[in-house]
Scaffold this motif. Structure first.
Motif, PDB file in Angstrom:
ATOM      1  N   PRO A 289       0.819  -1.224   0.000  1.00 38.04           N
ATOM      2  CA  PRO A 289       0.000   0.000   0.000  1.00 38.04           C
ATOM      3  C   PRO A 289       0.847   1.267   0.000  1.00 38.04           C
ATOM      4  CG  PRO A 289      -0.764  -1.562   1.656  1.00 38.04           C
ATOM      5  CD  PRO A 289       0.557  -2.066   1.174  1.00 38.04           C
ATOM      6  N   VAL A 290       0.368   2.234  -0.722  1.00 40.97           N
ATOM      7  CA  VAL A 290       0.944   3.585  -0.666  1.00 40.97           C
ATOM      8  C   VAL A 290       0.464   4.249   0.619  1.00 40.97           C
ATOM      9  CG1 VAL A 290       0.918   5.864  -1.727  1.00 40.97           C
ATOM     10  CG2 VAL A 290       1.071   3.819  -3.167  1.00 40.97           C
ATOM     11  N   ASP A 291       1.387   4.828   1.363  1.00 44.00           N
ATOM     12  CA  ASP A 291       0.986   5.572   2.561  1.00 44.00           C
ATOM     13  C   ASP A 291       0.264   6.850   2.145  1.00 44.00           C
ATOM     14  OD1 ASP A 291       2.121   3.710   4.262  1.00 44.00           O
ATOM     15  OD2 ASP A 291       4.067   4.721   4.263  1.00 44.00           O
TER      16      ASP A 291
ATOM     17  N   ARG B 218      -4.276  15.704  -0.186  1.00 46.74           N
ATOM     18  CA  ARG B 218      -3.865  14.324   0.052  1.00 46.74           C
ATOM     19  C   ARG B 218      -2.429  14.153  -0.436  1.00 46.74           C
ATOM     20  NH1 ARG B 218      -7.212  10.086  -2.978  1.00 46.74           N
ATOM     21  NH2 ARG B 218      -6.210  11.156  -4.706  1.00 46.74           N
ATOM     22  N   VAL B 219      -1.592  13.592   0.404  1.00 45.94           N
ATOM     23  CA  VAL B 219      -0.198  13.335   0.065  1.00 45.94           C
ATOM     24  C   VAL B 219       0.031  11.832   0.104  1.00 45.94           C
ATOM     25  CG1 VAL B 219       2.214  13.762   0.638  1.00 45.94           C
ATOM     26  CG2 VAL B 219       0.497  15.541   1.067  1.00 45.94           C
ATOM     27  N   ARG B 220       0.491  11.283  -1.008  1.00 46.08           N
ATOM     28  CA  ARG B 220       0.818   9.865  -1.083  1.00 46.08           C
ATOM     29  C   ARG B 220       2.328   9.690  -0.992  1.00 46.08           C
ATOM     30  NH1 ARG B 220      -3.394   9.410  -5.687  1.00 46.08           N
ATOM     31  NH2 ARG B 220      -5.113   8.259  -4.725  1.00 46.08           N
ATOM     32  N   GLU B 221       2.767   8.636  -0.310  1.00 44.32           N
ATOM     33  CA  GLU B 221       4.194   8.390  -0.136  1.00 44.32           C
ATOM     34  C   GLU B 221       4.530   6.926  -0.344  1.00 44.32           C
ATOM     35  OE1 GLU B 221       6.380  10.679   2.969  1.00 44.32           O
ATOM     36  OE2 GLU B 221       4.377  10.947   3.809  1.00 44.32           O
ATOM     37  N   THR B 222       5.665   6.688  -0.977  1.00 47.00           N
ATOM     38  CA  THR B 222       6.243   5.353  -1.089  1.00 47.00           C
ATOM     39  C   THR B 222       7.444   5.280  -0.146  1.00 47.00           C
ATOM     40  OG1 THR B 222       7.861   5.851  -2.821  1.00 47.00           O
ATOM     41  CG2 THR B 222       5.592   5.400  -3.526  1.00 47.00           C
ATOM     42  N   ARG B 223       8.195   4.194  -0.235  1.00 41.60           N
ATOM     43  CA  ARG B 223       9.353   4.078   0.641  1.00 41.60           C
ATOM     44  C   ARG B 223      10.436   5.092   0.300  1.00 41.60           C
ATOM     45  NH1 ARG B 223      10.386   0.240  -3.345  1.00 41.60           N
ATOM     46  NH2 ARG B 223      12.568   0.021  -3.999  1.00 41.60           N
ATOM     47  N   HIS B 224      10.351   5.666  -0.903  1.00 40.70           N
ATOM     48  CA  HIS B 224      11.335   6.667  -1.299  1.00 40.70           C
ATOM     49  C   HIS B 224      10.986   8.051  -0.787  1.00 40.70           C
ATOM     50  CE1 HIS B 224      11.682   3.617  -4.697  1.00 40.70           C
ATOM     51  NE2 HIS B 224      12.847   3.568  -4.081  1.00 40.70           N
TER      52      HIS B 224
END
Length: 863
Positions: A403-405, A427-433
């Protein structure tokens, strides 16, 4: 004779005309008097905000008595019994002179500028909230070392000591605190009283200093645009055709051949100019150099540095000296933070400048919606409520879909209770990067999902290292302090009174398995991930010793490739022209005999344009002569033939050269690259147009290879047309009088109100200038001009030269001045000395300080 009107009306006409004229005169007089009264009221309100600099005050938060002595330039010398109270005094002095600027920087760093100025602040707030400065500052707060926390708590108490005086009405607020109502500070004429505006501002907290620090760290070198622009160049020109536009690739312009059919107008996408944000307010660059004691008159090292920022009133920078407990240091700070970026203490001097490496990587993520087998996951146009009810996003992390945070940020637009107040939910989406930044690029181009990794987002205490430098007593303790520097990397040049001279790289550098090539890389391939930071002990350290190049140390343009050969680095643009000029002049100084402090400081005023003579010669050779060269072009060519290479205010060759470079860009590169993409490329930090043109022209003059960028016939035609167009520009911009064709009439500096170049920023301070200014982007006296208007975009506003033989051998200039208050003596008193290259002594010893102080303010504990 009659005019056909009744007699009575003829008699009344002169009276009515006279009455009308009288009314007009009365209204004009009244309007003039009203305008004068408004100006007088505004000036009175500005004066009421001037800080109290003499006398005695009781302030909450102090543990002991302290004094703030002001010298002739308004530099505060904070004399306390303890280190904690010294930090308190610095916070109090910052707030006395720059409270409005500090609160504005805090709003920008928190992503709350739209709350004060409405829609004009939304782009900036969206970017800050997406990057996550507030949450990064909160994480840094939890990681603070005890000594850092103690300093930030005391500093915040000092700021609040001043804010409480303003809030209570004992002193007026800075005019900038009500940017939407320029008369808000005038009693009886305010729709929004300043006390009400200030009451909306919370007390200063350590987390606010950390947020401002995030803003400074980003402005010192981060650029999410770089990878996007370079990626667009690859798409347009192909990988080989785009290589010359990457850092260090300019020499390949003679080798790489662009596509025969680059992306033409029929395939060119509509590109909007990206929305400007306030994050560039904290943009800072710099350079430094040092001489060992064997080369100086005093027998002790000399260190010189300059910090370049956007010219503004007030400047981003502020000078201060503080002493308390074991702390005794003077130098330059940014209001809102206690860090001294360049300065000295009794034993050491230092200057920290950004390392020219990429601190941002972009990753192309593979996204899809939960429950769907394929797709890039780019959401379609749906309502916010419908969007929130849709399944979440997944991204490929290299081994599986996860899942995308997601987090939501609420951005207030306008003050609560105002008619235009609303709340935007971001809305802000985050990956591991890191966060996905596509929504904030706002360039009109549909791209693959891009996430951003930034070295400034790594965990740790971000300012412990630089606070430790202030306390360093020798080279070992300074280097030890820098091992704790967790922010984006800097080069710290240092000199010790005991004789040591060197350079230490410090900060968070990522370990990579594969380089990114400075363009977006596949996020699903873990080989591009940042595995960890490079160990502090492994970062380069250069100590000046007894070798062939032991007479000086220069970091302007330093690449440190040899020292960093074992580390996977991504270097960005940085011309060596300034470094070569500094080395040349240092060589002349050393050869002439021992160097004194004034002589070393004078070097910082050098305004050579650093244009390669081979470039000018090649341009003239390719231009040919009449009849191929037009009479207009021949006249410009004559200016270049007689040019001495110095960018003085009265230089005619400089103005011709700079205009010619711009026209050559349009003739040689814009037809292939396109005007929008060319503008975006040239706006990237460090890109130097002259270097591009030089690579093309020299290759065309020397190789004679047909075709491609450097075809001699095509380049010759472009040079001839560029010379003709330069003559036209000179005539249009400066008139037909050749005596007025000077660099100073085209190139100037204006100290605009802090932040005023971005629409909607507070503009209570009046602009200063424009003034003619010598130098240009590659001069030691750096003044980077806009390539169209030639107004200065960045200038070496702060200069410092230190002789370690004595604590009082420190010369500085700061433009425009220490104060943000219009009309104050120290609002603009630094402009003329800065323009004329007349640095002044910063006195720090107790004995001389008593003689040099102009005012003394004594602060006592409230109880």
């Amino acid at each position: 004779m009659t005019d056909g009107r009744p007699e009575g009306r003829r008699r009344w006409l002169p009276g009515r005309v006279g009455l009308a004229i009288g009314l007009i005169l009365l209204l004009a007089t009244g309007a003039g008097a009203y305008g004068l009264s408004l100006r007088m009221a505004r000036e009175r309100a500005a004066r009421d905000a001037f800080p109290m600099v003499a006398g005695q005050l009781r302030v909450e938060g102090l543990t002991g008595r302290l004094a703030i002595d002001r010298d002739a330039r308004g530099i505060p010398h904070i004399l306390a019994l303890s280190e904690s109270d010294a930090w308190f005094g610095l916070g109090f002095a910052h707030a006395q002179d720059r409270l409005g600027q500090m609160l504005w920087l805090r709003r920008v760093a928190q992503g709350r500028s739209a709350e004060a100025i409405g829609e004009a602040g939304l782009a900036s707030d969206r970017l800050v909230r997406t990057l996550g400065f507030p949450k990064l500052a909160a994480a840094a707060l939890d990681a603070l070392r005890p000594e850092t926390e103690s300093a930030l708590v005391a500093y915040a108490a000092g700021v609040n000591g001043r804010m409480s005086r303003v809030r209570s009405g004992r002193v007026a607020a800075p005019l900038v605190l009500s940017p939407d109502d320029p008369w808000a500070a005038i009693p009886g004429r305010s729709r929004t009283p300043v006390t009400e505006v200030l009451s909306e501002e919370e007390p200063w907290r350590p987390i606010d200093t950390l947020a401002v620090g995030m803003l400074i760290a980003w402005g010192a070198g981060a650029s999410h645009d770089r990878a996007v622009v370079l990626s667009d160049l690859i798409e347009r020109l192909g990988s080989m055709g785009a290589r010359p536009f990457f850092p260090g690739g300019e020499q390949e312009l003679g080798l790489a051949i662009p596509l025969d059919d680059p992306a033409g107008p029929e395939r060119e996408r509509e590109v909007r100019e990206p929305t400007r944000t306030f994050l560039s307010l904290a943009s800072m660059r710099g350079s430094a150099w040092a001489l060992p004691g064997r080369s100086t008159v005093s027998g002790a090292p000399i260190l010189a540095a300059e910090l370049s920022v956007r010219p503004s009133a007030p400047s981003l920078l502020y000078e201060a000296h503080l002493r308390g407990g074991d702390l005794d240091a003077a130098g330059v700070t940014v209001p809102g933070s206690p860090v001294l970026w360049a300065g000295r203490n009794p034993e050491m001097s230092w200057a920290a400048v950004p390392l020219p490496v990429a601190t941002v990587d972009l990753f192309k993520e593979s996204l899809r919606r939960a429950g769907t087998p394929t797709g890039d996951g780019t959401p379609g146009p749906v309502s916010a409520a419908a969007e929130e009810s849709r399944p979440g996003m997944l991204y490929q992390n290299g081994s599986r879909w996860v899942p995308v945070d997601e987090r939501y940020e609420e951005i207030a637009v306008g003050r609560e209770g105002s008619p235009d107040h609303r709340v935007e939910r971001l809305r802000v989406r985050e990956t591991r990067h890191g966060p996905l930044i596509n929504p904030v690029l706002d360039d009109g181009i549909r791209r693959a999902p891009l996430s951003l990794a930034w070295t400034g987002a790594r965990p740790g205490d971000p300012i412990a290292g630089m606070l430790g430098v202030i306390r360093a007593t020798d080279v070992d303790s300074l280097r030890d302090a820098l091992t704790r520097h967790q922010s984006p990397p800097v080069e710290v040049v240092y000199a010790a009174r005991s004789g040591g001279v060197g350079l230490q790289v410090a900060g968070w550098l990522p370990q990579r398995t594969l380089p990114s090539g400075l363009s977006p890389v596949p996020g699903r391939l873990r080989a591009f991930d940042w595995r960890a930071r490079v160990e502090a002990e492994a970062l380069p350290h250069v100590e000046l010793g007894g070798g062939e190049n032991s007479d000086w140390l220069v970091v302007s343009g330093t690449r440190l490739e040899e020292e960093l050969s074992g580390i996977q680095m991504e270097w960005v643009w940085r011309s060596e022209a300034r470094a070569r000029r500094i080395r040349s002049l240092l060589g002349q100084l050393v050869e002439a005999g021992p160097v004194d402090l004034r002589g070393a400081s004078a070097l910082q005023g050098d305004v050579a344009a650093n244009a390669d003579p081979q470039l000018v010669a090649a341009l003239l050779r390719l231009a040919g002569s009449p009849p191929e060269l037009s009479p207009e072009g021949e006249e410009v060519a004559l200016l270049l033939r007689s040019w001495d290479g110095i960018a003085s205010e009265d230089s005619r060759g400089t103005v011709a050269f700079q205009l010619l470079i711009g026209h050559l860009l349009e003739e040689m590169l814009v037809p292939t690259i396109g005007p929008e993409l060319m503008d975006r490329y040239l706006a990237l930090p460090g890109v130097e147009p002259t270097t591009l043109i030089q690579s093309i022209v020299l290759a065309a003059a020397q190789s004679g290879r047909r075709g491609g960028w450097t075809d001699p016939d095509a380049v010759s035609r472009a040079v001839r047309e560029g010379l003709r167009r330069t003559w036209m520009s000179l005539s249009y911009r400066l008139g037909h009088n050749r005596e007025r064709w000077t660099w100073g009439r085209l190139h100037g500096v204006e100290f605009a109100a802090f932040g005023a170049s971005e629409a909607g920023a507070p503009q209570a301070s009046p602009a200063l200038g424009p003034f003619p200014l010598p130098g240009q982007g590659q001069s030691i006296a750096r003044a980077v001009p806009d390539r169209r208007s030639f107004e200065t975009l960045r200038a070496a506003s702060y200069r410092m030269a230190v002789d370690l033989a004595s604590p009082d051998r420190m010369l500085t200039t700061l433009a425009p001045g220490q104060s943000e208050h219009p009309g104050h003596a120290h609002f603009d008193d630094g402009v003329l000395p800065w323009r004329e290259g007349r640095p002044a002594l910063v006195v720090t010893s107790r004995f001389l300080l008593e003689e040099a102080s102009v005012e003394r303010l004594v602060l006592e504990p409230a109880q």
